[in-house]
Write a protein that holds these residues in place. Structure first.
Motif, PDB file in Angstrom:
ATOM      1  N   LYS A   1       0.828  -1.215   0.000  1.00  0.00           N
ATOM      2  CA  LYS A   1       0.000   0.000   0.000  1.00  0.00           C
ATOM      3  C   LYS A   1       0.858   1.259   0.000  1.00  0.00           C
ATOM      4  O   LYS A   1       0.568   2.232  -0.666  1.00  0.00           O
ATOM      5  CB  LYS A   1      -0.915  -0.009   1.229  1.00  0.00           C
ATOM      6  N   LYS A   2       1.927   1.172   0.788  1.00  0.00           N
ATOM      7  CA  LYS A   2       2.775   2.344   0.932  1.00  0.00           C
ATOM      8  C   LYS A   2       3.477   2.658  -0.386  1.00  0.00           C
ATOM      9  O   LYS A   2       3.557   3.810  -0.804  1.00  0.00           O
ATOM     10  CB  LYS A   2       3.802   2.105   2.044  1.00  0.00           C
TER      11      LYS A   2
ATOM     12  N   LEU B   1       1.098   4.220  -2.689  1.00  0.00           N
ATOM     13  CA  LEU B   1       0.853   5.607  -2.309  1.00  0.00           C
ATOM     14  C   LEU B   1       1.999   6.495  -2.803  1.00  0.00           C
ATOM     15  O   LEU B   1       1.776   7.573  -3.349  1.00  0.00           O
ATOM     16  CB  LEU B   1       0.740   5.694  -0.787  1.00  0.00           C
ATOM     17  N   PHE B   2       3.222   5.999  -2.610  1.00  0.00           N
ATOM     18  CA  PHE B   2       4.407   6.733  -3.089  1.00  0.00           C
ATOM     19  C   PHE B   2       4.272   7.028  -4.575  1.00  0.00           C
ATOM     20  O   PHE B   2       4.436   8.160  -5.018  1.00  0.00           O
ATOM     21  CB  PHE B   2       5.674   5.860  -2.877  1.00  0.00           C
TER      22      PHE B   2
ATOM     23  N   PRO C   1      -1.152  32.332  -7.204  1.00  0.00           N
ATOM     24  CA  PRO C   1      -1.700  32.626  -5.881  1.00  0.00           C
ATOM     25  C   PRO C   1      -0.664  32.434  -4.777  1.00  0.00           C
ATOM     26  O   PRO C   1       0.082  31.464  -4.779  1.00  0.00           O
ATOM     27  CB  PRO C   1      -2.838  31.621  -5.710  1.00  0.00           C
ATOM     28  N   ARG C   2      -0.645  33.375  -3.844  1.00  0.00           N
ATOM     29  CA  ARG C   2       0.232  33.372  -2.669  1.00  0.00           C
ATOM     30  C   ARG C   2       1.713  33.344  -3.057  1.00  0.00           C
ATOM     31  O   ARG C   2       2.562  33.060  -2.221  1.00  0.00           O
ATOM     32  CB  ARG C   2      -0.092  32.192  -1.757  1.00  0.00           C
TER      33      ARG C   2
ATOM     34  N   ILE D   1       1.449   9.584  -5.359  1.00  0.00           N
ATOM     35  CA  ILE D   1       1.781  10.970  -5.011  1.00  0.00           C
ATOM     36  C   ILE D   1       2.830  11.525  -5.966  1.00  0.00           C
ATOM     37  O   ILE D   1       2.702  12.642  -6.464  1.00  0.00           O
ATOM     38  CB  ILE D   1       2.261  11.055  -3.551  1.00  0.00           C
ATOM     39  N   THR D   2       3.835  10.726  -6.250  1.00  0.00           N
ATOM     40  CA  THR D   2       4.873  11.192  -7.165  1.00  0.00           C
ATOM     41  C   THR D   2       4.253  11.536  -8.520  1.00  0.00           C
ATOM     42  O   THR D   2       4.558  12.569  -9.117  1.00  0.00           O
ATOM     43  CB  THR D   2       5.961  10.115  -7.328  1.00  0.00           C
TER      44      THR D   2
ATOM     45  N   PHE E   1       1.475  17.799 -11.957  1.00  0.00           N
ATOM     46  CA  PHE E   1       1.164  19.179 -11.564  1.00  0.00           C
ATOM     47  C   PHE E   1       2.259  20.131 -12.026  1.00  0.00           C
ATOM     48  O   PHE E   1       2.008  21.172 -12.590  1.00  0.00           O
ATOM     49  CB  PHE E   1       0.995  19.259 -10.050  1.00  0.00           C
ATOM     50  N   TYR E   2       3.523  19.734 -11.766  1.00  0.00           N
ATOM     51  CA  TYR E   2       4.597  20.661 -12.106  1.00  0.00           C
ATOM     52  C   TYR E   2       4.865  20.730 -13.597  1.00  0.00           C
ATOM     53  O   TYR E   2       5.330  21.732 -14.105  1.00  0.00           O
ATOM     54  CB  TYR E   2       5.861  20.337 -11.311  1.00  0.00           C
TER      55      TYR E   2
ATOM     56  N   ASN F   1       2.621  23.233 -14.976  1.00  0.00           N
ATOM     57  CA  ASN F   1       3.010  24.596 -14.640  1.00  0.00           C
ATOM     58  C   ASN F   1       4.122  25.140 -15.526  1.00  0.00           C
ATOM     59  O   ASN F   1       4.402  26.320 -15.508  1.00  0.00           O
ATOM     60  CB  ASN F   1       3.458  24.648 -13.178  1.00  0.00           C
TER      61      ASN F   1
ATOM     62  N   MET G   1       2.455  14.852  -8.345  1.00  0.00           N
ATOM     63  CA  MET G   1       3.410  15.969  -8.342  1.00  0.00           C
ATOM     64  C   MET G   1       3.922  16.259  -9.738  1.00  0.00           C
ATOM     65  O   MET G   1       3.938  17.389 -10.202  1.00  0.00           O
ATOM     66  CB  MET G   1       4.668  15.642  -7.524  1.00  0.00           C
TER      67      MET G   1
END
Lengths: 310, 544
Positions: free
Chosen positions: B2-3, B6-7, B223-224, B10-11, B17-18, B21, B14
């Motif tokens: 599972k871990k 998950l890794f 943003p921010r 998430i990777t 997403f980047y 951008n 990321m």
């Protein structure tokens, strides 16, 4: 196992529902409102604004509308403070930054923490142990808002090795990760190292390790195959909530190093009485926390043969 | 397992997403043209809440507004006051109540013409109850009929503004309000791109849809992190715009902002952290100037013993303001004994130089004794100073607590609350003494005085008069001044009102007049001037 999974899933939904409901009413019970200013707005202007955000509706209607929007459209509503975008936009643009920072920091903290924990335990009460545990005490007791500015002072202002602040998609690029990662991982590293040390020590005294030694296994095999697996349990159960906390951002690190993550929204929205943004942040945080706790339970059954959900 | 999963998950998130951008990084890379472009980086404070002039209300937003938009009048960089903008000139008729503006030939950044009708539509959008603009009360204060539209009592036709022809815009005021021209530079009177708003709805503020009429156009908004603007090629005065890019950094941490300035990562900081005040005092890039604002304590005028003017007088005289500004705030603030800061033609009512603190304390002791509390004996011991959480407010409150104990024998306790809770306590008059601050909306004494009217002179509520100051003579004078034309007579009427408020009644306890504390190297940057409004339009800023 299937039954257990289904039961926990339903439990997760129920927990989430209760959390959202409680939060909805608690944030509205806080004194003041999102549109209070030093300058008092004329009642008509105040009424116009409240009407626009449906704050003049009966509370129960607001609640039902809010829940309907979340369940059927995944719409967390408009922010009361930030007028140009909705809550979904602010979470979508900030959560990945927090997750990246949190993920790197926690991975670093875990690898270093577990490593240092094992070394400390094996060299118990000798200098590597004393050194590591002294560093860990500093990590646990010195707050982030001291470590962060100190790093910035040394690395950016004095040595000029790094820019003071910023983020990876800004002008300075990836080097901006260094200081926030060190700052954020330090306390987690310290806790994991102490947890790891304590649990390795405990496992080392157990019968099955004595058996392994008696069998004539090499120390490397004993440590990495037998000790590590058994002693990781407390670390794993700590990692669940730690993961949730670090993923949703640390307001201190974000503000000091100008990381555009979600933690700052969490705190600012509470101070601004920005009900919708606060609720949004709360929901994301709850989901991550609940899911992480669930994953920890499942991981337990993998790591510890004594735990079974059959 | 599972871990690991998950890794991976998430990777993957990321990375996607980047990589999305990446496109937004392009402008920076492109900027590396042979001639180094001139960038000006501002530590702008909090994340902007909006770019829509009809929705903004804060100072960081105002700084961005000055780059992107221009109203009938703009701000003069030297004085911070109004100079011709979209209007080339104007005529004043009808006893100061009718203003006719002659517009210059100007277009939006997308080439669409700006006409008098654009102004009519923009101002009606500001007043429209559905827009729910937080500043809609501002036009309502000036324009005939606007109040009725904002209140929902009448339709847009009630608002007395009209497009005489394409280039002539006429407005009718509720009275001969002499400060209207300065007020018109405010974003509540902005011209907004109605054509783009109709086309894109709420999405018009996105960089790809954004249309503006000021010296700059929006380039990017992360943003921010930061918002950047580049020159507007269609701006009527393009040749005066020298900067190639202005970057507004969102920054919630004053200390980081300060370090950025020290490290050369920012060109202009708008504030100095309290604990750095000593360090910057002698630096050439520390710019300190009077600012149109007053820091004061409000007192619940209707709660005993504060309903006795002698008590209020004693409390105000027993505060050593000189020490507060020299040892606590340290930013060159000016001790205040009256409400209205120094303005052209309106000197301060009570000159701080005329005060001798030792003598003031003697008078204070006597007044308190006259009120029946000689040496503090019998004075209620449940008096609380309420302030909102802040290091400076805390230090000032502690000092005043000490002063009252030492000089008058009065014991008070301190209570800090976070902003919204503190405001609610004030609004409900649930306090005895509370910290307050006021920044003028326009350079005229009226902005510091008209909030202390009693309910019968307002709309039946106490409004912002949280300390419930109540004197019909004061109200009558403020109302009289509102009908008078500009000039010495009007100012003396306002001064008379302030005399009742401060000299006679001591309705509040003024502490100091604010100053602005900027960090900018004026040997490197030209076109930036300190001024009492702390307005610094980026249009005129250039690299020397």
């Amino acid at each position: 196992m299937k039954r257990y999974l289904l039961k926990s899933f339903l439990g997760m939904i129920l927990t989430l529902f209760i959390t959202i409901t409680l939060t909805f009413f608690i944030v509205r019970a806080a004194p003041g409102g999102p549109f209070d200013r030093e300058r008092v707005l004329p009642p008509a202007v105040q009424a116009n604004i409240e009407a626009k955000y449906h704050l003049n509706d009966p509370l129960i209607k607001q609640y039902i509308d809010y829940m309907t929007d979340i369940i059927f459209r995944f719409d967390l509503g408009d922010s009361f403070t930030y007028n140009d975008h909705d809550v979904n936009y602010y979470i979508a643009t900030s959560l990945p930054h927090s997750m990246l920072l949190g993920f790197i920091s926690l991975t670093l903290a875990t690898v270093m923490g577990v490593g240092v924990g094992i070394i400390s335990a094996l060299k118990q009460n000798r200098w590597p142990d004393y050194t590591a545990m002294s560093v860990a005490v500093i990590g646990i007791s010195v707050p982030l808002f001291v470590i962060g500015p100190l790093l910035m002072y040394v690395l950016a202002l004095k040595l000029k090795w790094l820019p003071t602040s910023g983020w990876i998609n800004g002008r300075n690029g990836w080097v901006t990760l260094i200081m926030p990662v060190i700052t954020l991982s330090f306390p987690y590293f310290a806790r994991i190292a102490r947890l790891g040390r304590a649990s390795v020590l405990e496992v080392l005294k157990s019968d099955y390790i004595r058996t392994a030694r008696a069998k004539g296994l090499s120390s490397a095999v004993i440590v990495f195959k037998h000790v590590l697996k058994g002693s990781l349990l407390p670390v794993v159960s700590y990692l669940g909530p730690a993961f949730a906390a670090i993923m949703t951002g640390s307001v201190v690190v974000e503000q000091i190093f100008r990381v555009p993550g979600m933690g700052t929204y969490f705190v600012k929205s509470a101070l601004n009485r920005d009900y919708t943004l606060l609720m949004g942040a709360m929901i994301v945080y709850s989901i991550i926390l609940i899911v992480m706790n669930f994953l920890v339970d499942v991981l337990y059954s993998v790591l510890d043969p004594r735990v079974s959900y059959e | 397992m599972k871990k690991v999963l998950l890794f991976v998950l998430i990777t993957a998130t990321m990375v996607s997403f980047y990589s999305c951008n990446k496109s937004s990084e392009a402008p920076e890379a492109k900027a590396a043209t042979p001639k180094e472009p001139v960038e000006f980086i501002i530590n702008n404070g909090a994340e902007p809440e909006s770019l829509d002039p009809n929705k903004i209300e804060g100072v960081p937003e105002h700084r961005i507004y000055m780059a992107l938009f221009e109203g009938l009048v703009a701000y003069d960089p030297k004085s911070g006051r109004a100079v011709p903008g979209m209007a080339e000139s104007w005529d004043i008729t009808n006893g100061g109540k009718t203003y006719t503006f002659h517009l210059r030939d100007a277009v939006w950044s997308d080439g669409v013409k700006i006409t008098a009708q654009t102004f009519v539509d923009s101002w009606l959008r500001e007043c429209n109850p559905e827009t729910a603009s937080p500043y809609s009360w501002f036009p309502a204060m000036f324009i005939e009929g606007a109040d009725a539209y904002v209140n929902g009592e009448a339709g847009p036709e009630a608002v007395n503004i009209k497009a005489v022809d394409d280039k002539t815009f006429q407005i009718n005021l509720v009275g001969p309000l002499p400060y209207v021209i300065d007020a018109l530079a405010h974003y509540a009177f902005a011209v907004v791109p109605i054509h783009a708003i109709e086309k894109y709805g709420d999405d018009w503020i996105k960089p790809e849809n954004f249309v503006s009429n000021g010296p700059f156009v929006l380039e990017e908004w992360l943003p921010r992190q930061q918002l950047s603007v580049v020159p507007n090629e269609k701006y009527w005065d393009r040749k005066s715009v020298k900067l190639d890019r202005v970057i507004y950094l969102s920054n919630d941490d004053n200390n980081t902002a300060h370090n950025m300035y020290l490290n050369g990562e920012a060109d202009w900081n708008v504030t100095v952290p309290l604990d750095q005040m000593d360090a910057v005092q002698d630096e050439p890039w520390y710019v300190n100037a009077p600012y149109l604002g007053t820091y004061y304590y409000i007192i619940e005028n209707k709660t005993a013993p504060f309903d006795d003017v002698r008590v209020r007088k004693a409390l105000t005289l027993a505060i050593d303001r000189e020490t507060i500004v020299k040892k606590i705030t340290k930013g060159g603030q000016i001790p205040a004994y009256s409400m209205v800061p120094d303005m052209d033609g309106y000197p301060v009512l009570d000159d701080p130089k005329s005060h001798n603190f030792a003598k003031d304390v003697e008078t204070a002791k006597k007044l308190l004794a006259d009120a029946g509390y000689a040496g503090g004996a019998g004075f209620p011991d449940d008096v609380v100073i309420l302030y909102n959480t802040s290091e400076a407010h805390k230090k000032i409150a502690e000092f005043i607590q000490e002063q009252w104990k030492q000089n008058l024998g009065i014991n008070v306790t301190l209570q800090n609350m976070e902003w919204a809770t503190y405001l609610q306590q004030r609004r409900e008059h649930n306090f005895t003494v509370a910290r307050a601050g006021w920044i003028g909306d326009y350079p005229d004494p009226n902005t510091f005085l008209d909030m202390f009217l009693a309910p019968e002179s307002l709309d039946g509520a106490w409004g912002g008069n949280d300390g419930r100051y109540d004197n019909p003579k004061y109200d009558a004078l403020i109302e009289k001044a509102a009908t008078m034309e500009a000039g010495a007579a009007r100012f003396s009427t306002l001064k008379e009102a302030e005399k009742y408020f401060i000299t006679e009644d001591q309705g509040v306890l003024p502490i100091y007049f604010y100053t602005s504390n900027n960090l900018i190297d004026m040997d490197k940057w030209g076109g930036w001037y300190p001024n009492v409004m702390d307005n610094h339009p980026p249009k005129t800023i250039y690299l020397k």
